[in-house]
Write a protein that holds these residues in place. Structure first.
Motif, short mmCIF file in Angstrom:
data_model
loop_
_atom_site.label_atom_id
_atom_site.label_comp_id
_atom_site.label_asym_id
_atom_site.label_seq_id
_atom_site.Cartn_x
_atom_site.Cartn_y
_atom_site.Cartn_z
N GLU A 253 0.81 -1.21 0.00
CA GLU A 253 0.00 0.00 0.00
C GLU A 253 0.85 1.26 0.00
OE1 GLU A 253 -3.23 2.01 3.03
OE2 GLU A 253 -3.22 -0.17 2.81
N ALA A 254 0.37 2.25 -0.71
CA ALA A 254 0.93 3.59 -0.70
C ALA A 254 -0.25 4.56 -0.66
CB ALA A 254 1.78 3.86 -1.93
N THR A 255 -0.04 5.72 -0.07
CA THR A 255 -1.10 6.71 0.05
C THR A 255 -0.59 8.05 -0.47
OG1 THR A 255 -1.96 5.61 2.01
CG2 THR A 255 -2.66 7.89 1.66
N THR A 256 -1.42 8.72 -1.26
CA THR A 256 -1.08 10.06 -1.74
C THR A 256 -2.12 11.05 -1.23
OG1 THR A 256 -0.05 9.18 -3.73
CG2 THR A 256 -0.72 11.50 -3.79
N ASN A 257 -1.65 12.14 -0.67
CA ASN A 257 -2.50 13.27 -0.29
C ASN A 257 -2.22 14.39 -1.28
OD1 ASN A 257 -3.78 12.28 2.14
ND2 ASN A 257 -1.73 12.32 3.03
N TRP A 258 -3.26 14.82 -1.99
CA TRP A 258 -3.13 15.83 -3.04
C TRP A 258 -4.00 17.02 -2.70
CZ3 TRP A 258 -0.04 15.90 -7.29
CH2 TRP A 258 -0.29 16.89 -8.23
N THR A 259 -3.48 18.22 -2.95
CA THR A 259 -4.28 19.43 -2.79
C THR A 259 -4.13 20.26 -4.05
OG1 THR A 259 -2.43 20.55 -1.67
CG2 THR A 259 -4.09 19.51 -0.27
N GLY A 260 -5.23 20.88 -4.47
CA GLY A 260 -5.21 21.77 -5.62
C GLY A 260 -5.52 21.06 -6.92
N SER A 261 -5.47 21.85 -7.98
CA SER A 261 -5.74 21.33 -9.32
C SER A 261 -4.57 20.51 -9.83
CB SER A 261 -5.99 22.50 -10.28
OG SER A 261 -4.78 23.23 -10.48
N LEU A 262 -4.74 19.88 -10.98
CA LEU A 262 -3.66 19.08 -11.55
C LEU A 262 -2.41 19.91 -11.79
CD1 LEU A 262 -2.44 16.56 -12.91
CD2 LEU A 262 -3.53 17.33 -15.04
N THR A 263 -2.55 21.03 -12.47
CA THR A 263 -1.36 21.79 -12.86
C THR A 263 -0.81 22.69 -11.77
OG1 THR A 263 -2.74 23.50 -13.86
CG2 THR A 263 -1.94 21.73 -15.32
N GLU A 264 -1.65 23.13 -10.86
CA GLU A 264 -1.20 24.04 -9.79
C GLU A 264 -1.01 23.33 -8.46
OE1 GLU A 264 -0.35 27.17 -10.53
OE2 GLU A 264 -0.94 26.74 -12.59
N GLY A 265 -1.56 22.15 -8.30
CA GLY A 265 -1.53 21.44 -7.04
C GLY A 265 -0.25 20.64 -6.83
N SER A 266 -0.23 19.96 -5.70
CA SER A 266 0.89 19.08 -5.38
C SER A 266 0.43 18.06 -4.36
CB SER A 266 2.08 19.89 -4.83
OG SER A 266 1.73 20.49 -3.60
N GLY A 267 1.28 17.07 -4.17
CA GLY A 267 0.93 16.03 -3.23
C GLY A 267 2.14 15.43 -2.56
N GLN A 268 1.84 14.53 -1.63
CA GLN A 268 2.88 13.79 -0.94
C GLN A 268 2.49 12.32 -0.95
OE1 GLN A 268 3.11 15.59 2.95
NE2 GLN A 268 4.78 16.91 2.27
N ILE A 269 3.46 11.48 -1.25
CA ILE A 269 3.26 10.04 -1.31
C ILE A 269 3.92 9.42 -0.08
CG2 ILE A 269 3.73 7.92 -2.59
CD1 ILE A 269 4.03 9.77 -5.10
N ALA A 270 3.18 8.56 0.60
CA ALA A 270 3.73 7.80 1.73
C ALA A 270 3.69 6.32 1.38
CB ALA A 270 2.92 8.08 2.99
N LEU A 271 4.80 5.65 1.55
CA LEU A 271 4.87 4.21 1.32
C LEU A 271 4.66 3.50 2.65
CD1 LEU A 271 7.99 4.08 -1.02
CD2 LEU A 271 5.59 4.35 -1.65
N GLU A 272 3.78 2.54 2.67
CA GLU A 272 3.42 1.83 3.90
C GLU A 272 4.64 1.26 4.62
OE1 GLU A 272 0.34 -1.69 5.00
OE2 GLU A 272 1.57 -1.97 3.22
N SER A 273 5.59 0.72 3.88
CA SER A 273 6.70 0.00 4.48
C SER A 273 7.91 0.87 4.80
CB SER A 273 7.16 -1.11 3.54
OG SER A 273 7.71 -0.53 2.36
N SER A 274 7.87 2.12 4.45
CA SER A 274 9.08 2.93 4.49
C SER A 274 9.04 3.99 5.58
CB SER A 274 9.26 3.61 3.13
OG SER A 274 10.37 4.46 3.16
N ASN A 275 10.18 4.19 6.18
CA ASN A 275 10.35 5.33 7.07
C ASN A 275 10.91 6.52 6.30
OD1 ASN A 275 9.48 3.95 9.36
ND2 ASN A 275 11.51 3.07 9.69
N GLN A 276 11.03 6.36 4.99
CA GLN A 276 11.51 7.42 4.11
C GLN A 276 10.33 8.30 3.70
OE1 GLN A 276 14.90 7.53 3.03
NE2 GLN A 276 15.17 5.92 4.55
N GLY A 277 10.61 9.51 3.30
CA GLY A 277 9.56 10.36 2.76
C GLY A 277 8.94 11.22 3.84
#
Length: 141
Positions: free
Chosen positions: A6-30
């Protein structure tokens, strides 16, 4: 037994103006930053879905090749694989190019190429990517 990753992405804003953060279930990275500009123009500081697919493809292929070589009676000393996944805005993901270099004592270049091609076809991530062109460049060291 099945395993679900599993991975989870939190996105805010429109496609071209927005951004997000991806979290990997198994990782302490990110978390790993992601945005449209990096995806459509490239970036050395922000990840993309294609970079994550490339990580999955290169690792899966390395495992498949290592297994196939061992099954052949010629286990590798090392396998190094990179995957380059191409994305064209408006079109989508068009291909993945695997580039592998392996050290396998006692194996001919011809046999290595054959086993690498078979591993490419047998790799589960390759199977998941059947809608795109997958190419392979294999060198034996």
């Amino acid at each position: 037994m099945s395993v679900t990753s599993e991975a989870t992405t939190n996105w805010t804003g429109s496609l071209t103006e927005g951004s997000g953060q991806i979290a990997l279930e198994s990782s302490n990275q990110g978390p790993f930053e992601v945005n449209w500009k990096a995806r459509s123009e490239g970036s050395q500081a922000v990840t993309t879905p294609e970079e994550l697919i490339a990580a999955a493809h290169s690792s899966c292929f390395s495992m498949a090749l290592s297994h196939a070589l061992a099954q052949n009676g010629t286990p590798p000393e090392s396998v190094e694989t990179s995957a380059a996944v191409t994305f064209i805005p408006g079109t989508g993901i068009t291909g993945s190019h695997l580039n592998v270099h392996a050290v396998v004592p006692g194996l001919s270049a011809e046999d290595f190429d054959r086993i690498a091609q078979e591993a490419k076809s047998g790799c589960p991530v390759s199977a998941a990517l059947t809608g795109i062109d997958i190419t392979l460049e294999a060198t034996l060291g």
